[in-house]
Design an enzyme around this catalytic site. Structure first.
Site, PDB file in Angstrom:
ATOM      1  N   HIS A 234       5.099   0.471 -12.140  1.00 47.78           N
ATOM      2  CA  HIS A 234       4.259   0.706 -10.963  1.00 47.78           C
ATOM      3  C   HIS A 234       4.925   1.698 -10.007  1.00 47.78           C
ATOM      4  O   HIS A 234       4.280   2.625  -9.505  1.00 47.78           O
ATOM      5  CB  HIS A 234       3.997  -0.622 -10.255  1.00 47.78           C
ATOM      6  CG  HIS A 234       3.194  -0.498  -9.005  1.00 47.78           C
ATOM      7  ND1 HIS A 234       1.820  -0.470  -8.981  1.00 47.78           N
ATOM      8  CD2 HIS A 234       3.582  -0.382  -7.707  1.00 47.78           C
ATOM      9  CE1 HIS A 234       1.384  -0.353  -7.738  1.00 47.78           C
ATOM     10  NE2 HIS A 234       2.446  -0.292  -6.950  1.00 47.78           N
ATOM     11  N   GLU A 235       6.228   1.525  -9.770  1.00 42.94           N
ATOM     12  CA  GLU A 235       6.939   2.427  -8.861  1.00 42.94           C
ATOM     13  C   GLU A 235       7.067   3.829  -9.463  1.00 42.94           C
ATOM     14  O   GLU A 235       7.017   4.827  -8.734  1.00 42.94           O
ATOM     15  CB  GLU A 235       8.325   1.861  -8.525  1.00 42.94           C
ATOM     16  CG  GLU A 235       8.302   0.529  -7.794  1.00 42.94           C
ATOM     17  CD  GLU A 235       7.491   0.554  -6.509  1.00 42.94           C
ATOM     18  OE1 GLU A 235       7.350   1.635  -5.894  1.00 42.94           O
ATOM     19  OE2 GLU A 235       6.969  -0.508  -6.121  1.00 42.94           O
ATOM     20  N   HIS A 238       4.038   5.635  -8.526  1.00 36.08           N
ATOM     21  CA  HIS A 238       4.080   6.182  -7.171  1.00 36.08           C
ATOM     22  C   HIS A 238       4.882   7.487  -7.130  1.00 36.08           C
ATOM     23  O   HIS A 238       4.505   8.437  -6.433  1.00 36.08           O
ATOM     24  CB  HIS A 238       4.695   5.165  -6.207  1.00 36.08           C
ATOM     25  CG  HIS A 238       3.751   4.081  -5.787  1.00 36.08           C
ATOM     26  ND1 HIS A 238       2.484   4.346  -5.321  1.00 36.08           N
ATOM     27  CD2 HIS A 238       3.906   2.727  -5.751  1.00 36.08           C
ATOM     28  CE1 HIS A 238       1.885   3.207  -5.011  1.00 36.08           C
ATOM     29  NE2 HIS A 238       2.713   2.216  -5.270  1.00 36.08           N
ATOM     30  N   GLU A 288      -2.575   2.604  -4.683  1.00 37.76           N
ATOM     31  CA  GLU A 288      -2.100   1.411  -5.380  1.00 37.76           C
ATOM     32  C   GLU A 288      -2.817   1.259  -6.721  1.00 37.76           C
ATOM     33  O   GLU A 288      -2.193   0.953  -7.745  1.00 37.76           O
ATOM     34  CB  GLU A 288      -2.327   0.170  -4.511  1.00 37.76           C
ATOM     35  CG  GLU A 288      -1.459   0.101  -3.265  1.00 37.76           C
ATOM     36  CD  GLU A 288       0.018  -0.018  -3.594  1.00 37.76           C
ATOM     37  OE1 GLU A 288       0.359  -0.440  -4.725  1.00 37.76           O
ATOM     38  OE2 GLU A 288       0.841   0.324  -2.730  1.00 37.76           O
TER      39      GLU A 288
END
Length: 391
Positions: A234-235, A238, A288
């Site tokens: 997930h990071e 980003h 997100e």
């Protein structure tokens, strides 16, 4: 003194555009106060328009102004004239109404609206544009500076000026092995660096320039490495989409505007707020969801069940409630249930998933900061915790 016209007497006049006083003559009439100028012109002040200015330093002088012309001052020292003025200027005690409160309210509202437009519209727009064109070295420098600021801000003892980076070789090798297994193919202008900080906060976040930070608390709370891999994926999402850079620029811009308004020209609090903002980064719902989708793809490609992304946060929220760190961050998004459902929907029910690390590597990762968490299960026991396929 009678109510008839009075003889000329001397007074002093300040006309606003000039600082010095002009010697004038005045005469009081029943209808108005007449001012004789040195050039021979005469100016008439109707009694209803005469106002008195109080709280002057010279108590002997009566200071008058005229409605609609608050900058002009007439200084009267003659006692008889002062008495005449007092009797005839019946509105003398009123304040100037040059600017109505309604107008002030409108102006104030306009100013607040302008600041809001700058902070919530223009700054994010500019941040989005700058994030795309910011040179890689500038982006990396921003991330490096913020990382050190975060380490300083979170230092817990008087014996260290910065929070320790966990440097256990086996633990960091396990984290790097996890990143290699996920194998993101994004064409980034810098290498992704992953750090583990020795802090109990259950959190992870990304910084500009390709830094991803995990706290010890998250590694200790995770039940298996797939949960950590899901957070890492997930990071990475980003980082790939430049969300930390965009958020840092937006926060710095907004706080800069507020700093100018409230006097923080040196930007001392801006740095602190910026560090806090990036620790508790609250990206838009679109950002997100985009990072989630990216994580699902990375996990699926690595043959790791995408359901780990949603289940980890759901379990933490059930165990700890609205606590600090990643639990509060994830729960703060109103679409939490949707994100968990999306992670479950990304699972292939006909596929047999692996786990991303073996038991020994997982034990090394959880104890990367010297933690004492028991991770002594066998490889067979550990593999039973792999995420099952869900409908």
């Amino acid at each position: 003194m009678s109510t008839h016209a009075q003889e000329w007497v001397f007074a002093d006049l300040a006309q606003g555009e000039r600082a010095h006083l002009t010697r004038v003559r005045i005469a009081c009439h029943p209808e108005a106060l007449v001012i004789g100028m040195p050039e021979g012109d005469q100016v008439t002040w109707r009694w209803d328009d005469v106002r008195r200015l109080r709280d002057q330093a010279d108590r002997r002088a009566m200071v008058l102004s005229r409605k609609g012309d608050p900058l002009t001052r007439l200084y009267l020292t003659d006692a008889s004239v002062q008495g005449y003025v007092t009797r005839h200027a019946k509105y003398m005690g009123r304040r100037h109404s040059g600017t109505r409160l309604s107008k002030v309210a409108v102006w104030a509202g306009g100013a607040v609206a302008s600041v809001a437009v700058i902070i919530f519209l223009l700054v994010p727009l500019m941040a989005a544009q700058l994030a795309e064109i910011l040179p890689p070295e500038g982006e990396k420098a921003l991330g490096d500076t913020t990382f050190e600021q975060i380490r300083t801000a979170l230092s817990e003892t008087a014996f260290e000026d910065r929070l320790n980076i966990c440097d256990d070789p086996a633990g960091n090798a396990a984290m790097q092995s996890m990143y290699t297994r996920l194998n993101p193919e994004a064409d980034l202008p810098y290498d992704v660096q992953i750090h583990i900080l020795d802090h109990p906060m259950v959190n992870a976040f990304a910084l500009p320039g390709g830094r991803i930070v995990f706290f010890r608390g998250l590694l200790e709370e995770a039940e298996n490495p797939d949960e950590v891999a899901a957070v890492l994926a997930h990071e990475i999402g980003h980082v790939v989409h430049r969300d930390p850079t965009r958020d840092a620029l937006r926060s710095a811009g907004s706080l800069g505007v507020l700093g100018l308004l409230f006097g923080d020209f040196a930007g001392g609090t801006i740095t602190l707020f910026l560090a806090n903002q990036l620790i508790n980064a609250s990206y838009s719902q679109a950002a997100e969801a985009r990072a989630d989708d990216y994580a699902h793809g990375l996990l699926e490609k690595a043959n790791i069940s995408p359901v780990a992304l949603g289940t980890f946060f759901q379990r933490l929220h059930e165990e700890h409630g609205d606590a600090e760190g990643i639990v509060a961050h994830f729960a703060s998004h109103p679409q939490m249930a949707d994100r968990i459902s999306a992670a479950q929907a990304a699972v292939d029910p006909d596929r047999s998933y692996d786990t991303i690390l073996d038991a020994q590597a997982w034990r090394s990762l959880q104890t990367a900061c010297g933690g004492a968490k028991d991770a002594t299960e066998t490889t067979e026991e550990f593999s039973k915790k792999a995420w099952p396929a869900t409908d």
